[in-house]
Design a protein around this motif. Structure first.
Motif, PDB file in Angstrom:
ATOM      1  N   PRO A 836       0.897  -1.287  -0.002  1.00  0.00           N
ATOM      2  CA  PRO A 836      -0.002   0.152  -0.017  1.00  0.00           C
ATOM      3  C   PRO A 836       0.711   1.494  -0.003  1.00  0.00           C
ATOM      4  O   PRO A 836       2.185   1.150   0.103  1.00  0.00           O
ATOM      5  CB  PRO A 836      -0.662  -0.093   1.318  1.00  0.00           C
ATOM      6  CG  PRO A 836       0.194  -0.900   2.163  1.00  0.00           C
ATOM      7  CD  PRO A 836       1.118  -1.768   1.433  1.00  0.00           C
ATOM      8  N   ALA A 837       0.301   2.361   0.108  1.00  0.00           N
ATOM      9  CA  ALA A 837       0.991   3.499   0.188  1.00  0.00           C
ATOM     10  C   ALA A 837       1.858   3.460   1.547  1.00  0.00           C
ATOM     11  O   ALA A 837       1.358   3.619   2.538  1.00  0.00           O
ATOM     12  CB  ALA A 837       0.020   4.919   0.334  1.00  0.00           C
ATOM     13  N   ALA A 838       3.278   3.467   1.248  1.00  0.00           N
ATOM     14  CA  ALA A 838       4.108   3.294   2.444  1.00  0.00           C
ATOM     15  C   ALA A 838       5.462   3.762   2.204  1.00  0.00           C
ATOM     16  O   ALA A 838       5.987   4.178   1.275  1.00  0.00           O
ATOM     17  CB  ALA A 838       4.103   1.792   2.670  1.00  0.00           C
ATOM     18  N   ALA A 839       6.085   4.148   3.424  1.00  0.00           N
ATOM     19  CA  ALA A 839       7.532   4.290   3.346  1.00  0.00           C
ATOM     20  C   ALA A 839       8.291   3.194   3.225  1.00  0.00           C
ATOM     21  O   ALA A 839       7.994   2.128   4.176  1.00  0.00           O
ATOM     22  CB  ALA A 839       7.767   5.134   4.687  1.00  0.00           C
ATOM     23  N   VAL A 850       6.257   0.635   5.776  1.00  0.00           N
ATOM     24  CA  VAL A 850       5.460   0.980   6.710  1.00  0.00           C
ATOM     25  C   VAL A 850       4.375   2.017   6.283  1.00  0.00           C
ATOM     26  O   VAL A 850       4.561   3.166   5.771  1.00  0.00           O
ATOM     27  CB  VAL A 850       6.262   2.094   7.645  1.00  0.00           C
ATOM     28  CG1 VAL A 850       5.664   2.716   8.912  1.00  0.00           C
ATOM     29  CG2 VAL A 850       7.533   1.486   8.550  1.00  0.00           C
ATOM     30  N   PRO A 851       3.096   1.316   6.336  1.00  0.00           N
ATOM     31  CA  PRO A 851       1.861   2.059   5.753  1.00  0.00           C
ATOM     32  C   PRO A 851       2.019   3.351   6.353  1.00  0.00           C
ATOM     33  O   PRO A 851       1.917   3.634   7.587  1.00  0.00           O
ATOM     34  CB  PRO A 851       0.967   0.969   6.161  1.00  0.00           C
ATOM     35  CG  PRO A 851       1.465  -0.119   6.349  1.00  0.00           C
ATOM     36  CD  PRO A 851       2.878  -0.016   6.902  1.00  0.00           C
ATOM     37  N   LEU A 852       1.604   4.259   5.500  1.00  0.00           N
ATOM     38  CA  LEU A 852       1.215   5.792   5.746  1.00  0.00           C
ATOM     39  C   LEU A 852      -0.036   6.052   6.279  1.00  0.00           C
ATOM     40  O   LEU A 852      -0.050   7.039   6.978  1.00  0.00           O
ATOM     41  CB  LEU A 852       1.643   6.589   4.494  1.00  0.00           C
ATOM     42  CG  LEU A 852       3.324   6.481   4.142  1.00  0.00           C
ATOM     43  CD1 LEU A 852       3.295   7.230   3.080  1.00  0.00           C
ATOM     44  CD2 LEU A 852       4.174   6.777   5.123  1.00  0.00           C
ATOM     45  N   GLU A 853      -0.887   5.298   6.131  1.00  0.00           N
ATOM     46  CA  GLU A 853      -2.352   5.733   6.261  1.00  0.00           C
ATOM     47  C   GLU A 853      -2.413   5.903   7.974  1.00  0.00           C
ATOM     48  O   GLU A 853      -2.054   4.984   8.642  1.00  0.00           O
ATOM     49  CB  GLU A 853      -3.302   4.884   5.824  1.00  0.00           C
ATOM     50  CG  GLU A 853      -4.601   4.947   6.120  1.00  0.00           C
ATOM     51  CD  GLU A 853      -5.920   4.258   5.476  1.00  0.00           C
ATOM     52  OE1 GLU A 853      -6.977   4.485   5.720  1.00  0.00           O
ATOM     53  OE2 GLU A 853      -5.445   3.198   4.882  1.00  0.00           O
ATOM     54  N   GLY A 854      -2.982   6.959   8.464  1.00  0.00           N
ATOM     55  CA  GLY A 854      -2.941   7.358   9.699  1.00  0.00           C
ATOM     56  C   GLY A 854      -1.819   7.685  10.230  1.00  0.00           C
ATOM     57  O   GLY A 854      -1.856   8.120  11.504  1.00  0.00           O
ATOM     58  N   LEU A 855      -0.703   7.868   9.554  1.00  0.00           N
ATOM     59  CA  LEU A 855       0.652   8.329  10.251  1.00  0.00           C
ATOM     60  C   LEU A 855       1.056   9.767   9.856  1.00  0.00           C
ATOM     61  O   LEU A 855       1.357  10.405  10.514  1.00  0.00           O
ATOM     62  CB  LEU A 855       1.671   7.219   9.667  1.00  0.00           C
ATOM     63  CG  LEU A 855       2.000   6.011  10.655  1.00  0.00           C
ATOM     64  CD1 LEU A 855       3.132   4.963  10.154  1.00  0.00           C
ATOM     65  CD2 LEU A 855       1.999   6.120  12.077  1.00  0.00           C
ATOM     66  N   VAL A 856       0.924   9.755   8.394  1.00  0.00           N
ATOM     67  CA  VAL A 856       1.211  11.375   7.776  1.00  0.00           C
ATOM     68  C   VAL A 856      -0.050  11.793   6.975  1.00  0.00           C
ATOM     69  O   VAL A 856      -0.745  10.977   6.610  1.00  0.00           O
ATOM     70  CB  VAL A 856       2.575  10.925   6.794  1.00  0.00           C
ATOM     71  CG1 VAL A 856       3.714  10.551   7.858  1.00  0.00           C
ATOM     72  CG2 VAL A 856       2.376   9.967   5.894  1.00  0.00           C
ATOM     73  N   ASP A 857      -0.043  13.064   6.500  1.00  0.00           N
ATOM     74  CA  ASP A 857      -0.695  13.835   5.582  1.00  0.00           C
ATOM     75  C   ASP A 857      -0.227  13.256   4.275  1.00  0.00           C
ATOM     76  O   ASP A 857       1.080  13.582   3.803  1.00  0.00           O
ATOM     77  CB  ASP A 857      -0.655  15.083   5.725  1.00  0.00           C
ATOM     78  CG  ASP A 857      -1.502  15.944   4.916  1.00  0.00           C
ATOM     79  OD1 ASP A 857      -1.643  15.519   3.850  1.00  0.00           O
ATOM     80  OD2 ASP A 857      -1.917  16.993   5.146  1.00  0.00           O
ATOM     81  N   LEU A 858      -0.820  12.275   3.549  1.00  0.00           N
ATOM     82  CA  LEU A 858      -0.550  11.864   2.316  1.00  0.00           C
ATOM     83  C   LEU A 858       0.109  12.786   1.452  1.00  0.00           C
ATOM     84  O   LEU A 858       0.952  12.627   0.666  1.00  0.00           O
ATOM     85  CB  LEU A 858      -1.474  10.840   1.821  1.00  0.00           C
ATOM     86  CG  LEU A 858      -1.581   9.424   2.569  1.00  0.00           C
ATOM     87  CD1 LEU A 858      -2.645   8.653   1.625  1.00  0.00           C
ATOM     88  CD2 LEU A 858      -0.216   8.766   2.711  1.00  0.00           C
ATOM     89  N   GLY A 859      -1.062  13.822   1.155  1.00  0.00           N
ATOM     90  CA  GLY A 859      -0.483  15.038   0.372  1.00  0.00           C
ATOM     91  C   GLY A 859       0.707  15.484   0.438  1.00  0.00           C
ATOM     92  O   GLY A 859       1.279  16.168  -0.313  1.00  0.00           O
ATOM     93  N   ALA A 860       0.825  16.135   1.810  1.00  0.00           N
ATOM     94  CA  ALA A 860       2.221  16.566   2.349  1.00  0.00           C
ATOM     95  C   ALA A 860       3.415  15.806   1.883  1.00  0.00           C
ATOM     96  O   ALA A 860       4.557  16.330   1.615  1.00  0.00           O
ATOM     97  CB  ALA A 860       2.147  16.943   3.696  1.00  0.00           C
ATOM     98  N   GLU A 861       3.133  14.460   1.952  1.00  0.00           N
ATOM     99  CA  GLU A 861       4.436  13.456   1.697  1.00  0.00           C
ATOM    100  C   GLU A 861       4.564  13.481   0.328  1.00  0.00           C
ATOM    101  O   GLU A 861       5.667  13.396  -0.332  1.00  0.00           O
ATOM    102  CB  GLU A 861       3.988  11.912   2.282  1.00  0.00           C
ATOM    103  CG  GLU A 861       5.103  11.169   2.090  1.00  0.00           C
ATOM    104  CD  GLU A 861       6.322  11.525   2.742  1.00  0.00           C
ATOM    105  OE1 GLU A 861       7.293  10.853   2.413  1.00  0.00           O
ATOM    106  OE2 GLU A 861       6.359  12.344   3.706  1.00  0.00           O
ATOM    107  N   ARG A 862       3.539  13.391  -0.449  1.00  0.00           N
ATOM    108  CA  ARG A 862       3.671  13.363  -2.007  1.00  0.00           C
ATOM    109  C   ARG A 862       4.498  15.005  -2.467  1.00  0.00           C
ATOM    110  O   ARG A 862       5.539  14.648  -3.215  1.00  0.00           O
ATOM    111  CB  ARG A 862       2.471  13.461  -2.671  1.00  0.00           C
ATOM    112  CG  ARG A 862       1.617  12.144  -2.573  1.00  0.00           C
ATOM    113  CD  ARG A 862       0.158  12.325  -3.432  1.00  0.00           C
ATOM    114  NE  ARG A 862      -0.564  11.193  -3.300  1.00  0.00           N
ATOM    115  CZ  ARG A 862      -1.546  11.101  -2.385  1.00  0.00           C
ATOM    116  NH1 ARG A 862      -1.784  12.228  -1.917  1.00  0.00           N
ATOM    117  NH2 ARG A 862      -2.504  10.147  -2.361  1.00  0.00           N
TER     118      ARG A 862
END
Length: 922
Positions: A836-839, A850-862
């Protein structure tokens, strides 16, 4: 013995206390048992204070002595101070001047009484400061080079050398200080480039057939010329060799001689020869049997050997008058600016005069030949070995040594004269009268000169050990402690002191004075500039240890400058560099800094930033010890730990490695590598990793593993403190006293504990080492992901793993609980299919997500990844363009080209990883 620690590292709370306890307990005394290990302290001047060079050398000596003492050697660090003839006489004379007195007002005996009085009041400053540094010398054996027993050695050596035909009195050229009115050594002469002039003067040929033009930087000395000189192969002047010239301003004629010393390309190729006032001319004068005409009095005033109109003039007034008269007579051809090396006395700042005078000398050729043999044969070894070349150069170009000084303070020359000027040398006047059968009515007058300091200090290896009364110190004297093990000293005194100790010890007792000579460089400031009062960049070790306020530092650096006009510049620089003054660091950070800089080479650059870093190191060690004590409260262990966990086995293996390295670095005098390896083990492997890796066991449900881990924590920490003790004795002692009781160690001091040895912690730990290194890589990779994402260390995460070999999969299961504890992992799953979307990260062949959902703002990470990807692609393009250039590839050094190719590969790998990570975010 306390097992509790103050909440923070504050060396002012324990350093002075610990040193007093060590000294009172006699920890530093030689014991007369075990294999001797002896270090001779280069005796500092009694007038001196501790400077950075002392701090550097004393740190290294102390490390060696403490290391060998802990290894069970009979460690003797011979302490003492030098009477420093010129320096001490100047200090006391200045003090008298404040009272409106001179030394002549007191007479010789009264003045010497004043010197001893000053020594008792103020002459122990440097020894007190050495104690602040942690110097573990045997103070009970401390020697002052004017002590009665030492003085007897000086007299004995003079008499023996005289009787062996090696000491004589004669007239030779010496360095003369016209203010002190004494000969001084080359080491006391500072040569610096200054602006001067070059005067070209016409010397008419006596037969009227022409003239020669001579260039000189000291026209006043022409009054003492005894020849002019040309090169024997210079065709311009070959027909003049053997003729004479009229010496201007005098009624003398002097010869034209030929000598290969002349540089045909300099000036006109004609040189004046003044044998009594130039060292090179002196040698020419000896080769050609020229007269030696001294034109100055001891205070550099012209004497009766010059024409009447130039007599009784200061040398520079004489210069003006000579130049003026030459110009008036049409003999001055030109004057032009000229850079020249000007010799000045380091004590007075006055220009030194090469001066022809009667002095006492030592014949050096035979002694030097033997001294060279002892080094060439390996009986004495230089470290680094390239310094033998400097030693060899000096010994092969040796001149007879002027050993007399026109002072009152010092060892008076044991020579007496009768009314006819006959010389008698002996141990005392009574000894002379008895040996020469002189009646009481034969008047004898002792020579008024004293011996130069280097003459007495060359006896340091044997006079400190009881010679010539070889039984005076019983079993703890010369027979046991000569030769010593190592001499640590600066390259600038290889000849003045090291070589002379080798020659004197060999001649007088038929031994070498030491086995090894470890040569250090100079301590310079952070910019590589020599530390000096005139530059205003001196650092005081005590100020670094105890701290100093800015205003006090400014006053210290600007008071007493030879050029007061430089004070504002020095003050400005000081305020800029140390706006808050110098904070207190304690002795240990200063010592560790010095050791870390002590690599092979001539000079070191001292940076306060390094000292601050090693203060943090001591603080890190302090906090790690508090952690261990907190987690072992109420526990007492004995023996070696059982090492139940992989983390324990890993740290024991790393401890064994650090122990092996420490022994190797001590043996090779690589203090820099010693400091580096111990720093890395202490900070990275113990304080960071093992403390972290121990936490799962300490907080787990396995009581046996928890206790084993506690035991290992204490065991490794105690061993680490012993490994570090020779470099940082204070903090290790204070910490050790809290740790030792929990390991059933009943001892008063770490200083006498055994130094760790290879094999102490050896075991079959290879498998555990490999496993823990993998665990560390996993922890680091996950922490790096957290850091890049800005995820709080306390926030729980999910870990998905994919791929990896059989060994890695087994490790995942084996270290499941440790990974969860150390990385705050809520769930670990094996990933099948697309992530999934992950680091992402990679350890070996195992991919980490490390799945990003719930950890970071996906838009800011993009946005972050797009920006970073753009930056990396820019760097990648730069490397591609550079390597596409034929000019770069063909002309740049091969290493530079290869480095750029590696950069291209690295940027490409980063770009691919970022692109894959960005793609997963959609």
């Amino acid at each position: 013995m306390s097992d509790s620690l103050a909440p923070s590292y504050d060396p002012s709370n324990f350093e002075s206390r610990l040193y007093a306890e060590w000294e009172d307990a006699g920890v530093f005394r030689a014991r007369g048992k075990g294999q001797p290990y002896v270090v001779l302290l280069p005796p500092p001047n009694v007038t001196g204070t501790l400077h950075m060079g002392h701090a550097f050398q004393h740190t290294l000596q102390d490390a060696l002595v403490r290391y060998h003492r802990m290894r069970g050697f009979d460690a003797l660090w011979q302490m003492g101070t030098d009477h420093a003839g010129i320096a001490t006489e100047m200090v006391v004379a200045r003090n008298l001047g404040r009272e409106g007195l001179t030394r002549d007002d007191l007479g010789r005996a009264g003045f010497i009484d004043k010197v001893w009085e000053w020594r008792e009041e103020s002459g122990h400053t440097i020894e007190r400061q050495m104690r602040r540094l942690g110097t573990s010398g045997d103070w009970s054996r401390s020697v002052f080079t004017m002590d009665a027993t030492y003085a007897s050695a000086v007299i004995e050596s003079f008499v023996r050398l005289y009787e062996d035909g090696l000491i004589y009195r004669g007239q030779r050229l010496v360095n003369w200080d016209p203010v002190l009115k004494t000969a001084i050594s080359d080491l006391e002469v500072v040569n610096e480039e200054e602006d001067g002039h070059l005067w070209s003067i016409t010397y008419p040929l006596a037969d009227g057939s022409g003239s020669l033009v001579v260039a000189t930087t000291r026209p006043e000395t022409m009054l003492g010329d005894t020849a002019v000189m040309v090169h024997p192969e210079d065709e311009r002047y070959a027909h003049l060799i053997g003729k004479t010239v009229k010496l201007p301003l005098t009624d003398r004629e002097i010869p034209v001689i030929a000598d290969a010393y002349v540089d045909r390309e300099f000036g006109t190729g004609v040189v004046k020869v003044t044998p009594a006032h130039d060292f090179n001319d002196y040698l020419v004068g000896q080769r050609h049997d020229l007269p030696m005409i001294n034109i100055f009095t001891p205070d550099a005033v012209t004497n009766a050997n010059v024409p009447e109109q130039y007599r009784d003039l200061d040398r520079y007034i004489a210069r003006k008058q000579v130049v003026g008269d030459l110009e008036a007579q049409g003999l001055l051809v030109e004057v032009k600016p000229h850079k020249l090396q000007v010799p000045r006395g380091d004590r007075t700042g006055q220009v030194i005069e090469p001066y022809l005078t009667d002095q006492w000398f030592v014949k050096m050729d035979g002694l030097a030949k033997r001294g060279m043999e002892l080094v060439e044969s390996g009986d004495v070894k230089f470290v680094p070995p390239n310094w033998i070349n400097t030693y060899r150069h000096w010994m092969e170009n040796i001149q007879d040594w002027c050993i007399s000084r026109q002072l009152w303070w010092g060892h008076r020359i044991p020579a007496w004269y009768d009314a006819n000027g006959k010389i008698y040398v002996g141990r005392s006047e009574d000894d002379i009268r008895r040996r020469h059968h002189l009646r009481d009515d034969v008047a004898l007058l002792q020579d008024s000169d004293v011996l130069e300091t280097w003459f007495s200090s060359q006896l340091w290896p044997i006079a400190t050990m009881g010679w010539p009364s070889e039984h005076r110190m019983g079993d703890l004297g010369l027979d046991r402690y000569v030769p010593s093990s190592v001499l640590v000293t600066g390259f600038d005194i290889i000849f003045f002191w090291v070589a002379r100790m080798i020659m004197a010890t060999d001649h007088l007792v038929k031994r070498v004075p030491f086995r090894d000579v470890y040569i250090t460089g100079l301590v310079r400031d952070k910019d590589g500039q020599k530390m000096s009062k005139s530059k205003g960049n001196i650092l005081d070790p005590i100020d670094i240890i105890d701290g100093i306020e800015l205003e006090s530092l400014v006053a210290k650096r600007t008071t007493g400058l030879m050029k007061p006009e430089t004070a504002p510049k020095i003050e400005k620089a000081t305020r800029k560099e140390f706006p808050d003054g110098i904070a207190a660091h304690g002795a240990d950070p200063l010592r560790f800094t010095m050791a870390s800089l002590a690599g092979p080479g001539r000079d070191i650059k001292f940076d306060m930033g390094r000292a601050e870093g090693y203060k943090n190191f001591c603080n890190k060690l302090w906090n790690a010890t508090r952690f261990v004590l907190m987690n072992t409260e109420g526990k007492v262990f004995s023996g070696k730990p059982a090492a139940m966990t992989d983390a324990e086995k890993w740290i024991l293996a790393r401890l064994e490695n650090a122990t092996v390295q420490a022994a190797a670095h001590f043996a090779s005098y690589r203090f820099d590598l010693l400091a580096q390896s111990l720093y890395e083990f202490a900070w990275n492997e113990f304080c960071d990793w093992f403390v972290e890796l121990a936490k799962p066991a300490l907080n787990g449900t396995d009581a046996a593993a928890a206790d084993s881990t506690r035991h290992t924590l204490l065991h490794v920490l105690e061993s680490l403190l012993r490994l570090l003790h020779p470099l940082v004795p204070f903090v290790t002692e204070e910490l050790w006293r809290s740790v030792a009781p929990r390991l059933s160690i009943d001892a008063a001091t770490i200083s006498l504990q055994a130094y760790p040895e290879a094999g102490d912690n050896a075991g079959d730990f290879a498998g555990a080492e490999a496993d823990v290194e993998w665990l560390k890589s996993m922890v680091s990779a996950l922490r790096r992901i957290r850091s890049e994402l800005g995820v709080s260390p306390t926030k729980q995460i999910t870990l998905l793993v994919q791929g990896g070999g059989e060994a890695e999969c087994k490790r995942m299961g084996r270290f499941d609980s440790q990974l969860r504890f150390l990385n705050r992992i809520e769930k670990i799953d094996v990933l099948h299919g697309e992530p999934p979307a992950a680091a992402a990260g990679l350890v070996g062949e195992m991919k980490l997500f490390v799945p990003l959902e719930g950890l970071v703002d996906l838009g800011a990470e993009r946005t972050r990844l797009d920006k970073e990807l753009k930056r990396v692609e820019g760097e990648l393009a730069k490397s591609q363009n550079k390597l596409a250039s034929e000019t770069f590839v063909q002309n740049a050094p091969a290493a530079v080209v290869e480095q750029e190719r590696q950069r291209l590969a690295d940027w490409g790998a980063q770009r691919d990883a970022l692109a894959a990570q960005r793609a997963r975010l959609g």
